[in-house]
Scaffold this motif. Structure first.
Motif, PDB file in Angstrom:
ATOM      1  N   ILE A 181      37.508  50.285  80.394  1.00 42.34           N
ATOM      2  CA  ILE A 181      37.190  49.135  81.234  1.00 42.34           C
ATOM      3  C   ILE A 181      37.836  49.375  82.588  1.00 42.34           C
ATOM      4  O   ILE A 181      39.029  49.707  82.659  1.00 42.34           O
ATOM      5  CB  ILE A 181      37.700  47.820  80.602  1.00 42.34           C
ATOM      6  CG1 ILE A 181      36.857  47.494  79.360  1.00 42.34           C
ATOM      7  CG2 ILE A 181      37.590  46.649  81.563  1.00 42.34           C
ATOM      8  CD1 ILE A 181      37.525  47.605  78.091  1.00 42.34           C
ATOM      9  N   LEU A 182      37.043  49.220  83.647  1.00 42.16           N
ATOM     10  CA  LEU A 182      37.555  49.503  84.987  1.00 42.16           C
ATOM     11  C   LEU A 182      38.078  48.225  85.638  1.00 42.16           C
ATOM     12  O   LEU A 182      37.349  47.238  85.748  1.00 42.16           O
ATOM     13  CB  LEU A 182      36.438  50.117  85.843  1.00 42.16           C
ATOM     14  CG  LEU A 182      36.813  50.472  87.278  1.00 42.16           C
ATOM     15  CD1 LEU A 182      37.879  51.571  87.325  1.00 42.16           C
ATOM     16  CD2 LEU A 182      35.579  50.923  88.063  1.00 42.16           C
ATOM     17  N   LEU A 183      39.341  48.242  86.060  1.00 41.78           N
ATOM     18  CA  LEU A 183      39.899  47.131  86.838  1.00 41.78           C
ATOM     19  C   LEU A 183      39.933  47.610  88.285  1.00 41.78           C
ATOM     20  O   LEU A 183      40.529  48.645  88.584  1.00 41.78           O
ATOM     21  CB  LEU A 183      41.310  46.756  86.371  1.00 41.78           C
ATOM     22  CG  LEU A 183      41.576  46.600  84.865  1.00 41.78           C
ATOM     23  CD1 LEU A 183      42.949  45.985  84.630  1.00 41.78           C
ATOM     24  CD2 LEU A 183      40.524  45.762  84.185  1.00 41.78           C
ATOM     25  N   THR A 184      39.310  46.848  89.159  1.00 47.58           N
ATOM     26  CA  THR A 184      39.136  47.342  90.522  1.00 47.58           C
ATOM     27  C   THR A 184      40.262  46.899  91.458  1.00 47.58           C
ATOM     28  O   THR A 184      40.267  47.242  92.635  1.00 47.58           O
ATOM     29  CB  THR A 184      37.782  46.885  91.089  1.00 47.58           C
ATOM     30  OG1 THR A 184      37.683  45.483  90.900  1.00 47.58           O
ATOM     31  CG2 THR A 184      36.634  47.593  90.406  1.00 47.58           C
ATOM     32  N   LYS A 185      41.205  46.122  90.925  1.00 48.69           N
ATOM     33  CA  LYS A 185      42.362  45.691  91.722  1.00 48.69           C
ATOM     34  C   LYS A 185      43.606  45.858  90.879  1.00 48.69           C
ATOM     35  O   LYS A 185      43.549  45.624  89.665  1.00 48.69           O
ATOM     36  CB  LYS A 185      42.219  44.204  92.046  1.00 48.69           C
ATOM     37  CG  LYS A 185      41.916  43.892  93.469  1.00 48.69           C
ATOM     38  CD  LYS A 185      42.032  42.399  93.664  1.00 48.69           C
ATOM     39  CE  LYS A 185      41.511  41.994  95.025  1.00 48.69           C
ATOM     40  NZ  LYS A 185      41.462  40.553  95.155  1.00 48.69           N
ATOM     41  N   GLU A 186      44.716  46.207  91.524  1.00 46.97           N
ATOM     42  CA  GLU A 186      45.948  46.380  90.756  1.00 46.97           C
ATOM     43  C   GLU A 186      46.619  45.050  90.455  1.00 46.97           C
ATOM     44  O   GLU A 186      46.639  44.157  91.295  1.00 46.97           O
ATOM     45  CB  GLU A 186      46.936  47.220  91.580  1.00 46.97           C
ATOM     46  CG  GLU A 186      46.514  48.652  91.778  1.00 46.97           C
ATOM     47  CD  GLU A 186      47.644  49.480  92.359  1.00 46.97           C
ATOM     48  OE1 GLU A 186      48.315  49.029  93.308  1.00 46.97           O
ATOM     49  OE2 GLU A 186      47.874  50.579  91.842  1.00 46.97           O
ATOM     50  N   ILE A 187      47.163  44.943  89.243  1.00 49.32           N
ATOM     51  CA  ILE A 187      48.042  43.822  88.908  1.00 49.32           C
ATOM     52  C   ILE A 187      48.982  44.325  87.808  1.00 49.32           C
ATOM     53  O   ILE A 187      48.519  44.999  86.869  1.00 49.32           O
ATOM     54  CB  ILE A 187      47.251  42.560  88.479  1.00 49.32           C
ATOM     55  CG1 ILE A 187      48.218  41.399  88.261  1.00 49.32           C
ATOM     56  CG2 ILE A 187      46.384  42.789  87.248  1.00 49.32           C
ATOM     57  CD1 ILE A 187      47.584  40.023  88.321  1.00 49.32           C
ATOM     58  N   SER A 188      50.271  44.028  87.969  1.00 54.15           N
ATOM     59  CA  SER A 188      51.248  44.516  87.003  1.00 54.15           C
ATOM     60  C   SER A 188      50.890  44.025  85.602  1.00 54.15           C
ATOM     61  O   SER A 188      50.619  42.841  85.407  1.00 54.15           O
ATOM     62  CB  SER A 188      52.630  43.998  87.414  1.00 54.15           C
ATOM     63  OG  SER A 188      53.524  44.175  86.358  1.00 54.15           O
TER      64      SER A 188
END
Ligand SMILES: NC(=O)c1ccc[n+]([C@@H]2O[C@H](COP(=O)([O-])OP(=O)(O)OC[C@H]3O[C@@H](n4cnc5c(N)ncnc54)[C@H](O)[C@@H]3O)[C@@H](O)[C@H]2O)c1
Length: 293
Positions: A181-188
């Motif tokens: 699954i691609l997450l297009t924004k970083e989040i801890s």
């Protein structure tokens, strides 16, 4: 897109050795590297045990097993291990400074085209990528424990990660038979661990307030919420040391007192009660234990 022929996995612990095996089973030439010779020996022996079980259960053929082991080798020399790598997946201890040092060395020894991925449970790749000269080729590939069983990988792009790098990571997951699954924004913490963290935090808080025993909290999660495993059982499975690192990392990033590691976890880690791997965590796994607790 660069074609991936060789994958090098750095770190042969709980995650690394199984990620390496997945890559070899997927047909990639694979190197598993660790600084600890004993960890490498244990990794190799564990993988033989698991793959023998897979053959006896007819999950794979004896021939597939042999082919995969032909593609797989172990090394304690980072420079040699990454010289031919097209993709490096880092799975070393969950400490930012340790990971940054590994990436510094990767930059020095790996070819210019090599993509670097981190399997960190919480750390976004931009916190590591700045030690390299290729932040566009750095990405998160977050596998779940145990990787040979869990069919999910969170691929996370930073602002600097190129579309090509993300596509390469997604394609490797496809080849090794893992849903990506691609997450297009970083989040801890990404998605899964944020959801899990929220559950774990509430479970720990209920326990520390004395509302219910940890065994009963696990039982409620299983019976009322239909979770296959309770939050305390899960902590034992992945390791209380890992849970502590994750909490410390989150607290360091947010500074929010609410994110401070839980006292009962710190006490257990101090006593060496890390979960299944040490025979005791929240539950007792020693053969002699009559009751759990
Ligand atoms: N355990 C989990 O449930 C889980 C799940 C998903 C992701 N992760 C992530 O995977 C990573 C590894 O976790 P783990 O549970 O496998 O840890 P682990 O402690 O089982 O293994 C880490 C391995 O890294 C090796 N290592 C340490 N420094 C090194 C270096 N400089 N070069 C090469 N090898 C080095 C150690 O010798 C050890 O064998 C962490 O970032 C963790 O957050 C863990």
């Amino acid at each position: 897109m660069n074609e991936v022929k060789q994958v090098t996995v750095i770190g042969s612990g709980s995650m690394g050795h199984q990620i390496g095996m997945l890559c070899a089973l997927g047909g990639y030439e694979t190197v598993i590297q660790d600084i600890n010779e004993q960890a490498l020996c244990e990794a190799e022996s564990k993988l033989h045990t698991i793959m023998d079980r897979w053959v006896s259960k007819e999950k794979i053929s004896a021939d597939d097993k042999m082919k995969a082991f032909h593609l797989l080798r172990f090394s304690n020399d980072l420079e040699e291990a990454v010289q031919q790598a097209d993709l490096v997946i880092e799975a070393v201890t969950e400490k930012l400074d340790v990971k940054r040092e590994v990436f510094r060395r990767l930059e020095a020894y790996a070819p210019a085209h090599t993509v670097f991925a981190t399997n960190s449970s919480t750390i976004v790749n931009s916190l590591i990528a700045d030690v390299t000269k290729r932040p566009d080729k750095v990405v998160n590939m977050h596998f779940f424990f145990p990787p040979l069983v869990m069919d999910c990988v969170e691929v996370v792009k930073s602002e600097a990660t190129s579309d090509e790098t993300a596509a390469l990571a997604m394609e490797v997951c496809r080849v090794i038979n893992r849903t990506a699954i691609l997450l297009t924004k970083e989040i801890s913490g990404f998605v899964a661990n944020r959801l899990l963290g929220a559950l774990q935090k509430e479970a720990m808080s209920l326990y520390e307030q004395g509302i219910a025993d940890f065994k009963d909290i696990d039982l409620i999660c299983k019976k009322a919420l239909n979770h296959p495993i309770g939050p305390f059982e899960l902590m034992d499975l992945s390791g209380l040391d890992v849970a502590k690192f994750v909490m410390e990392q989150r607290y360091q990033e947010t500074g929010d007192p609410e994110d401070r590691p839980f006292q009962s976890v710190l006490e257990k880690v101090d006593k060496g009660e890390l979960g299944r791997k040490t025979g005791k965590g929240w539950y007792d796994y020693s053969k002699a234990a009559v009751t759990k607790g």
